[in-house]
Scaffold this active site. Sequence first.
Site, PDB file in Angstrom:
ATOM      1  N   SER A   1       0.808  -1.219   0.000  1.00  0.00           N
ATOM      2  CA  SER A   1       0.000   0.000   0.000  1.00  0.00           C
ATOM      3  C   SER A   1       0.843   1.271   0.000  1.00  0.00           C
ATOM      4  CB  SER A   1      -0.960  -0.049   1.187  1.00  0.00           C
ATOM      5  OG  SER A   1      -1.858   1.010   1.130  1.00  0.00           O
ATOM      6  N   HIS A   2       0.704   2.063   1.044  1.00  0.00           N
ATOM      7  CA  HIS A   2       1.360   3.373   1.113  1.00  0.00           C
ATOM      8  C   HIS A   2       2.739   3.285   1.740  1.00  0.00           C
ATOM      9  CE1 HIS A   2      -0.852   2.277   4.631  1.00  0.00           C
ATOM     10  NE2 HIS A   2       0.014   2.966   5.329  1.00  0.00           N
TER      11      HIS A   2
ATOM     12  N   LYS B   1      -1.704  -9.873  -0.208  1.00  0.00           N
ATOM     13  CA  LYS B   1      -3.046  -9.875   0.359  1.00  0.00           C
ATOM     14  C   LYS B   1      -3.930 -10.792  -0.462  1.00  0.00           C
ATOM     15  CE  LYS B   1      -5.777  -6.204  -0.008  1.00  0.00           C
ATOM     16  NZ  LYS B   1      -6.459  -4.940   0.226  1.00  0.00           N
TER      17      LYS B   1
ATOM     18  N   ASP C   1      -2.240   6.647  -3.412  1.00  0.00           N
ATOM     19  CA  ASP C   1      -1.111   5.981  -2.762  1.00  0.00           C
ATOM     20  C   ASP C   1      -0.488   4.888  -3.622  1.00  0.00           C
ATOM     21  OD1 ASP C   1      -3.145   4.089  -2.550  1.00  0.00           O
ATOM     22  OD2 ASP C   1      -2.361   3.288  -0.667  1.00  0.00           O
TER      23      ASP C   1
ATOM     24  N   ASP D   1      -0.789   1.681  -4.046  1.00  0.00           N
ATOM     25  CA  ASP D   1      -1.617   0.714  -4.773  1.00  0.00           C
ATOM     26  C   ASP D   1      -2.951   1.301  -5.240  1.00  0.00           C
ATOM     27  OD1 ASP D   1      -2.469   0.916  -2.132  1.00  0.00           O
ATOM     28  OD2 ASP D   1      -3.345  -1.090  -2.140  1.00  0.00           O
TER      29      ASP D   1
ATOM     30  N   ASP E   1      -5.540   2.793  -3.691  1.00  0.00           N
ATOM     31  CA  ASP E   1      -6.834   2.739  -3.002  1.00  0.00           C
ATOM     32  C   ASP E   1      -7.069   3.935  -2.095  1.00  0.00           C
ATOM     33  OD1 ASP E   1      -4.984   1.941  -1.130  1.00  0.00           O
ATOM     34  OD2 ASP E   1      -6.011   0.078  -0.575  1.00  0.00           O
ATOM     35  N   ARG E   2      -6.019   4.691  -1.772  1.00  0.00           N
ATOM     36  CA  ARG E   2      -6.213   5.869  -0.927  1.00  0.00           C
ATOM     37  C   ARG E   2      -6.360   7.131  -1.772  1.00  0.00           C
ATOM     38  NH1 ARG E   2      -2.671   5.606   4.590  1.00  0.00           N
ATOM     39  NH2 ARG E   2      -3.363   3.540   5.199  1.00  0.00           N
TER      40      ARG E   2
ATOM     41  N   LYS F   1     -11.272   0.137  -0.923  1.00  0.00           N
ATOM     42  CA  LYS F   1     -11.347   1.578  -1.067  1.00  0.00           C
ATOM     43  C   LYS F   1     -10.776   1.938  -2.427  1.00  0.00           C
ATOM     44  CE  LYS F   1      -7.328   1.996   1.930  1.00  0.00           C
ATOM     45  NZ  LYS F   1      -7.214   1.274   3.190  1.00  0.00           N
TER      46      LYS F   1
HETATM   47  C1  G1P Z   1      -3.818   1.619   8.360  1.00  0.00           C
HETATM   48  C2  G1P Z   1      -4.999   2.543   8.489  1.00  0.00           C
HETATM   49  C3  G1P Z   1      -6.269   1.804   8.172  1.00  0.00           C
HETATM   50  C4  G1P Z   1      -6.173   1.159   6.789  1.00  0.00           C
HETATM   51  C5  G1P Z   1      -4.913   0.318   6.697  1.00  0.00           C
HETATM   52  C6  G1P Z   1      -4.713  -0.222   5.277  1.00  0.00           C
HETATM   53  O1  G1P Z   1      -3.952   0.554   9.277  1.00  0.00           O
HETATM   54  O2  G1P Z   1      -5.060   3.105   9.781  1.00  0.00           O
HETATM   55  O3  G1P Z   1      -7.359   2.699   8.236  1.00  0.00           O
HETATM   56  O4  G1P Z   1      -7.291   0.363   6.523  1.00  0.00           O
HETATM   57  O5  G1P Z   1      -3.779   1.097   7.049  1.00  0.00           O
HETATM   58  O6  G1P Z   1      -4.584   0.787   4.341  1.00  0.00           O
HETATM   59  P1  G1P Z   1      -3.192   0.502  10.700  1.00  0.00           P
HETATM   60  O7  G1P Z   1      -1.728   0.698  10.428  1.00  0.00           O
HETATM   61  O8  G1P Z   1      -3.726   1.684  11.479  1.00  0.00           O
HETATM   62  O9  G1P Z   1      -3.571  -0.808  11.300  1.00  0.00           O
HETATM   63 ZN    ZN Z   2      -3.257   1.463  -0.307  1.00  0.00          ZN
END
Ligand code: G1P
Ligand code: ZN
Length: 541
Positions: free
Chosen positions: A113-114, A126, A277, A279, A281-282, A376
């Site tokens: 992800s990010h 995933k 981000d 991937d 989704d953000r 998302k």
């Molecule tokens: C974080 C974000 C959460 C999101 C997840 C995946 O998770 O807080 O809202 O769904 O990344 O993108 P966390 O590190 O808080 O468990």
């Molecule tokens: Zn992401």
Amino acid sequence: MSIHTVATQPIAGQKPGTSGLRKQTRVFQQPHFLENFIQSIWTGIGGVAGKTLVLGGDGRHFNAEAAQVVLRMAAASGAARVIVGRGALLSTPAASNLIRKRHADGGIILSASHNPGGPEGDFGVKYNTANGGPAPESVTEKIFAATKDITEYRIFETQNADLSALGEQTMGDMVIEVVDPVADYADLMASIFDFDALKALFASGFRMRFDAMHAITGPYAHAILEDTLGAEKGTVINGIPSTDFGNGHPDPNPIWAKPLMDEMMSEGAPDFGAASDGDGDRNMIVGKHQYVTPSDSLAVLAANATLVPAYSGGLKGVARSMPTSQAVDRVAASLGIDCFETPTGWKFFGNLLDAGRCTLCGEESAGTGSDHVREKDGLWAVLFWLNILAQKKISVKELMAQHWAEFGRNYYSRHDYEGVDAAAANALMDDLRARMATLPGTQVAGLTVKTADDFAYDDPIDGSRTEHQGIRIGFETGARLVLRLSGTGTVGATLRVYLETLETENLHMDAQEALAPVIAAAEALAGIREKTGRAEPDVIT
Ligand code: G1P
Ligand code: ZN
């Protein structure tokens, strides 16, 4: 070509977190690490024989190699077909869409992800189920159980599949179908939004900047915003994906997308700015001289949803993760629809969306989505905003002022303490949890505690219960404080402190100022500085 059965043994630390298994890239590259986890997925889902899977990732370092391993292991365990994005690329929402559209049995998304990428960054895997959404805990628990029992895995010994050209090829008996990563997703967006109105908006001189942060949304944004909707060339910046995201941190928030923020706050700022981000989704939404928090964005989308063709009939309900601000609750109340509060992580929205109980959902961490997929969706949120602006013909700043005047403003901020000693972070949470029952009625830093609990969620659809999802403290003023530990971090523990306060009169304050009493209460209640040894948060969003 032959199937090799490789003897292995369990590797500790393969428990999927908030969003799949996420580790440092070099951990994933250790011998058998990836293979063990993939074989455990096959075991956890009852095997892949005869199944159709979708496969793609965000293009980060090790994406290409990992995709080949997944293909060879799918073929060795009898999968019928794997639909792969060209170059082993798919944004997370595009993967979710493909699983649904092609009626696949599930999919593997390669992404952290990010989190930063590269040899020194992070990697992740995933598994998504047939509804297109992240595997629910019932499935991830089976996968985790399999990682603890594994004794061998099966892999095809063969050359790498050529994933550069569209079309079908075979690996043993398995068909590998390489598809355009963008086309199906772009069709889906055209079926949701009023593309004619968006074309007219850009034709009228509306200017936008989209920062793809060197990540996966570049090709999607180029195709949709510039090539289809006619946004001027150069609207999309950092639009060529790179394996280490330009050595950056592909998280769309005011800290990591600072150049975009600076441009949007400048004299000659475009009308609208957005970022996505690693991937895809953000999303981050920022108007000329007006940042929009993700919590507020969800509320604005809910309040204006009927302006979008796909949602013109109204919303079935909305859902937000527990730490997300209660701004959307106020919109839901005025619309007379349900508002669900779920644990952090997109997987908890799936049941509600599948059951038709909610249409929109979102998280404070820059995630917004709807029932169009089961993830998302960054670009979707951006197009939603554009669709609203095209209809309302006002600026983001004006829109926010109107929204707050109507619903009040939930000032909101998240303070993150990253890479904290895990034992210290757990001790802080345990200590607060132990004192929770005695807190209601007490005064802290001038605020009176009204409620205090450790959030647990009873899924209204499948009846499952998820506990210990964060400590919630409500104050008499309506302000709220939440503390929880991250489930996606890869080093030590990350303490997240979520702060919120509702204002119906002073609508244009600085958020940190508006939240000062709650910030003081958090420190007084949890002793963050002393217990973490940190003078201040690492990241404030
Ligand atoms: C974080 C974000 C959460 C999101 C997840 C995946 O998770 O807080 O809202 O769904 O990344 O993108 P966390 O590190 O808080 O468990
Ligand atoms: Zn992401």
